[in-house]
Design a protein around this motif. Structure first.
Motif, PDB file in Angstrom:
ATOM      1  N   TRP A  49       0.824  -1.222   0.000  1.00 26.34           N
ATOM      2  CA  TRP A  49       0.000   0.000   0.000  1.00 26.34           C
ATOM      3  C   TRP A  49       0.853   1.265   0.000  1.00 26.34           C
ATOM      4  O   TRP A  49       0.310   2.366  -0.102  1.00 26.34           O
ATOM      5  N   ASN A  50       2.161   1.139   0.165  1.00 25.51           N
ATOM      6  CA  ASN A  50       2.984   2.349   0.305  1.00 25.51           C
ATOM      7  C   ASN A  50       2.802   3.328  -0.853  1.00 25.51           C
ATOM      8  O   ASN A  50       2.551   4.512  -0.640  1.00 25.51           O
ATOM      9  N   MET A  51       2.979   2.831  -2.082  1.00 26.79           N
ATOM     10  CA  MET A  51       2.880   3.750  -3.216  1.00 26.79           C
ATOM     11  C   MET A  51       1.457   4.289  -3.379  1.00 26.79           C
ATOM     12  O   MET A  51       1.272   5.508  -3.520  1.00 26.79           O
ATOM     13  N   PRO A  52       0.429   3.411  -3.346  1.00 21.64           N
ATOM     14  CA  PRO A  52      -0.934   3.967  -3.444  1.00 21.64           C
ATOM     15  C   PRO A  52      -1.232   5.003  -2.355  1.00 21.64           C
ATOM     16  O   PRO A  52      -1.788   6.066  -2.649  1.00 21.64           O
ATOM     17  N   LEU A  88       9.962   9.301   1.357  1.00 20.63           N
ATOM     18  CA  LEU A  88      10.170   8.382   0.232  1.00 20.63           C
ATOM     19  C   LEU A  88      11.442   7.551   0.368  1.00 20.63           C
ATOM     20  O   LEU A  88      11.514   6.440  -0.167  1.00 20.63           O
ATOM     21  N   VAL A  89      12.437   8.080   1.089  1.00 27.22           N
ATOM     22  CA  VAL A  89      13.648   7.286   1.321  1.00 27.22           C
ATOM     23  C   VAL A  89      13.258   5.964   1.963  1.00 27.22           C
ATOM     24  O   VAL A  89      13.766   4.900   1.613  1.00 27.22           O
ATOM     25  N   PHE A  90      12.290   6.044   2.880  1.00 25.53           N
ATOM     26  CA  PHE A  90      11.890   4.844   3.629  1.00 25.53           C
ATOM     27  C   PHE A  90      10.813   4.034   2.898  1.00 25.53           C
ATOM     28  O   PHE A  90      11.002   2.839   2.649  1.00 25.53           O
ATOM     29  N   LEU A 135      -9.054   5.836  -5.712  1.00 26.12           N
ATOM     30  CA  LEU A 135      -8.914   4.670  -6.603  1.00 26.12           C
ATOM     31  C   LEU A 135      -7.844   4.866  -7.679  1.00 26.12           C
ATOM     32  O   LEU A 135      -7.295   3.894  -8.217  1.00 26.12           O
ATOM     33  N   GLU A 136      -7.556   6.124  -8.002  1.00 26.75           N
ATOM     34  CA  GLU A 136      -6.691   6.450  -9.152  1.00 26.75           C
ATOM     35  C   GLU A 136      -5.320   5.748  -9.144  1.00 26.75           C
ATOM     36  O   GLU A 136      -4.843   5.308 -10.199  1.00 26.75           O
ATOM     37  N   PRO A 137      -4.634   5.593  -7.979  1.00 27.22           N
ATOM     38  CA  PRO A 137      -3.301   4.964  -8.021  1.00 27.22           C
ATOM     39  C   PRO A 137      -3.318   3.560  -8.607  1.00 27.22           C
ATOM     40  O   PRO A 137      -2.305   3.097  -9.131  1.00 27.22           O
ATOM     41  N   PHE A 138      -4.478   2.893  -8.540  1.00 24.34           N
ATOM     42  CA  PHE A 138      -4.522   1.493  -8.983  1.00 24.34           C
ATOM     43  C   PHE A 138      -4.679   1.367 -10.499  1.00 24.34           C
ATOM     44  O   PHE A 138      -4.753   0.261 -11.020  1.00 24.34           O
ATOM     45  N   PRO A 161      -0.592  -0.795 -12.568  1.00 28.70           N
ATOM     46  CA  PRO A 161      -0.415  -2.113 -11.951  1.00 28.70           C
ATOM     47  C   PRO A 161       0.996  -2.221 -11.370  1.00 28.70           C
ATOM     48  O   PRO A 161       1.881  -2.833 -11.949  1.00 28.70           O
ATOM     49  N   LEU A 162       1.182  -1.594 -10.209  1.00 28.71           N
ATOM     50  CA  LEU A 162       2.530  -1.477  -9.648  1.00 28.71           C
ATOM     51  C   LEU A 162       3.133  -2.847  -9.356  1.00 28.71           C
ATOM     52  O   LEU A 162       2.414  -3.800  -9.076  1.00 28.71           O
ATOM     53  N   LEU A 163       4.454  -2.907  -9.437  1.00 30.88           N
ATOM     54  CA  LEU A 163       5.143  -4.169  -9.177  1.00 30.88           C
ATOM     55  C   LEU A 163       5.228  -4.390  -7.679  1.00 30.88           C
ATOM     56  O   LEU A 163       5.680  -3.517  -6.937  1.00 30.88           O
ATOM     57  N   VAL A 164       4.787  -5.554  -7.262  1.00 27.12           N
ATOM     58  CA  VAL A 164       4.848  -5.909  -5.836  1.00 27.12           C
ATOM     59  C   VAL A 164       5.493  -7.280  -5.691  1.00 27.12           C
ATOM     60  O   VAL A 164       5.553  -8.054  -6.651  1.00 27.12           O
ATOM     61  N   GLU A 165       5.955  -7.571  -4.486  1.00 32.23           N
ATOM     62  CA  GLU A 165       6.499  -8.903  -4.234  1.00 32.23           C
ATOM     63  C   GLU A 165       5.383  -9.823  -3.776  1.00 32.23           C
ATOM     64  O   GLU A 165       4.382  -9.354  -3.246  1.00 32.23           O
ATOM     65  N   GLY A 166       5.532 -11.128  -4.005  1.00 32.09           N
ATOM     66  CA  GLY A 166       4.557 -12.072  -3.463  1.00 32.09           C
ATOM     67  C   GLY A 166       3.980 -13.076  -4.433  1.00 32.09           C
ATOM     68  O   GLY A 166       3.262 -13.977  -4.026  1.00 32.09           O
ATOM     69  N   TRP A 167       4.299 -12.908  -5.738  1.00 32.82           N
ATOM     70  CA  TRP A 167       3.762 -13.868  -6.710  1.00 32.82           C
ATOM     71  C   TRP A 167       4.453 -15.216  -6.490  1.00 32.82           C
ATOM     72  O   TRP A 167       5.462 -15.292  -5.818  1.00 32.82           O
TER      73      TRP A 167
END
Ligand code: F6R
Ligand code: MG
Ligand code: MG
Length: 365
Positions: A138-141, A190-192, A251-254, A257-263
């Motif tokens: 959720w950080n980027m959204p 944003l550094v974090f 809703l706009e950030p979605f 399709p941002l890259l996330v870990e977990g697939w």
């Protein structure tokens, strides 16, 4: 009226594999929560799923971290696990890391996002739920919703939002927290939060009124259990409209399709695809990762809704892009950056393989 909204979730068994939830499990959860509503503990509830994760959305007046509410969620997961075991669903009870409840589900496997607030004249809520990804997704959204004027024009032109928002960030490895004020501290922030496997936005507050604006689940299952037991598959509650970003800004950030870990096996990057609850069925290579969003209006704590917000056709391009990115990434097979870096992989054979080959490594000149 002060109301608490609690979203507590767990994977108590997948159908088929890790791709979906079984209707009997959802029905059992509905039965448990209906009983508590009748007895007066819950004001209202909605049971749903995101992929293989069972989601309990509850309103009540017990406050955050209420033992009664956490026990209700835990007992519901235990009863649902029983159903999952009878059906021999995959990974039945996988997120219940303890045999006995001890006051709060935090640290016991389930994910929790809760917020208490005075219900406004019109209380608009969006609940995001994700599958096949981890806390930090959720950080980027959240950054875009509450700090990026290219996403949220209200930050610029709405007087009741112009003071900005404060971000509470958790260091999930060191168990520390810090608060950053946006906009003036966004470079530090944003550094974090640009490193989401370690730093996760836990909550966001309106800086003018100090009202809670958003809260997420930040538990990392692998850090709790000390081993891979499943993905965190986090949830996030966002208040909307009025002094908070409008539904469209939330809703706009979605649309990215941002890259996330977990697939696949919690060990690959993949695009986060916005879908309806019905389409949260990650099947291709156990993914790609999904995010759903349910919208509600609250009325005296009653959950008026849900509306399935990603059902809108305007998210079709994001879904198409997610599929294109998935094709591109899959062609990398076992190579980074599709595969996660060694230290982030949830599954690895590296220690065994390295041990087996120990004697064959020779020093370079
Ligand atoms: C589950 C997930 C899946 C599983 C994979 C192997 O959240 O991401 O990709 O890791 O299906 O599952 P097990 O080890 O349960 O057979
Ligand atoms: Mg599962
Ligand atoms: Mg899951």
């Amino acid at each position: 009226m002060a109301i608490t909204l609690s979203v507590i979730k767990a994977d108590v068994g997948g159908y088929v594999g890790h791709s979906e939830s079984h209707p009997d499990v959802l029905a059992k959860a509905g039965e448990c929560l209906a009983k508590s509503k009748k007895e007066g503990l819950l004001v209202d509830y909605h049971v749903t799923k995101c992929g293989d994760d069972l989601q309990l959305i509850m309103t009540h007046q017990q406050g955050e971290d209420s033992e009664k509410i956490h026990k209700l969620a835990w007992d519901t997961f235990v009863d649902c696990t029983q159903v999952a075991k009878e059906l021999k669903l995959h990974g039945a009870g996988q997120d219940l890391l303890s045999d006995a409840f001890s006051g709060n589900v935090k640290g016991m496997g389930p994910g929790v996002a809760e917020m208490e607030f005075e219900e406004r004249a019109a209380e608009t809520i969006i609940i995001f739920m994700a599958d096949k990804t981890s806390a930090g997704a959720w950080n980027m959204p959240l950054y875009k919703i509450f700090a990026d004027p290219f996403n949220t024009i209200g930050l610029v032109i709405a007087a009741n939002m112009h003071t900005g928002f404060a971000f509470e960030v958790h260091d999930v490895k060191e168990h520390k927290k810090i608060t950053f004020n946006a906009p003036e501290e966004i470079y530090d922030l944003l550094v974090f939060i640009g490193a989401p496997s370690r730093y996760a936005v836990k909550a966001v507050y309106h800086r003018g009124t100090s009202e809670i604006a958003a809260v997420s689940s930040t538990q990392r299952l692998s850090l709790i259990a000390g081993r891979y037991v499943g993905k965190d598959d986090p949830v996030c509650i966002v208040r909307s409209q009025g002094q908070f970003p409008a539904v469209g800004e939330v809703l706009e950030p979605f649309t990215l399709p941002l890259l996330v870990e977990g697939w696949m096996r919690g060990s690959h990057h993949g695009p986060l695809m916005p879908v309806t609850v019905e389409d949260s069925t990650p099947s291709r290579f156990d993914g790609p990762p999904r995010v759903t969003s349910l919208g509600f209006q609250l009325s005296g704590g009653k959950l008026v809704g849900p509306r399935d917000m990603f059902g809108d056709k305007s998210f079709d391009n994001a879904r198409q892009q997610a599929n294109d990115i998935a094709d591109f990434l899959r062609r990398h097979g076992p190579f980074e950056p599709h595969r996660l870096p060694l230290e982030e992989m949830e599954y690895t054979t590296m220690p065994q393989v390295a041990k087996k080959l120990e004697g064959r490594f020779i020093d370079l000149d």
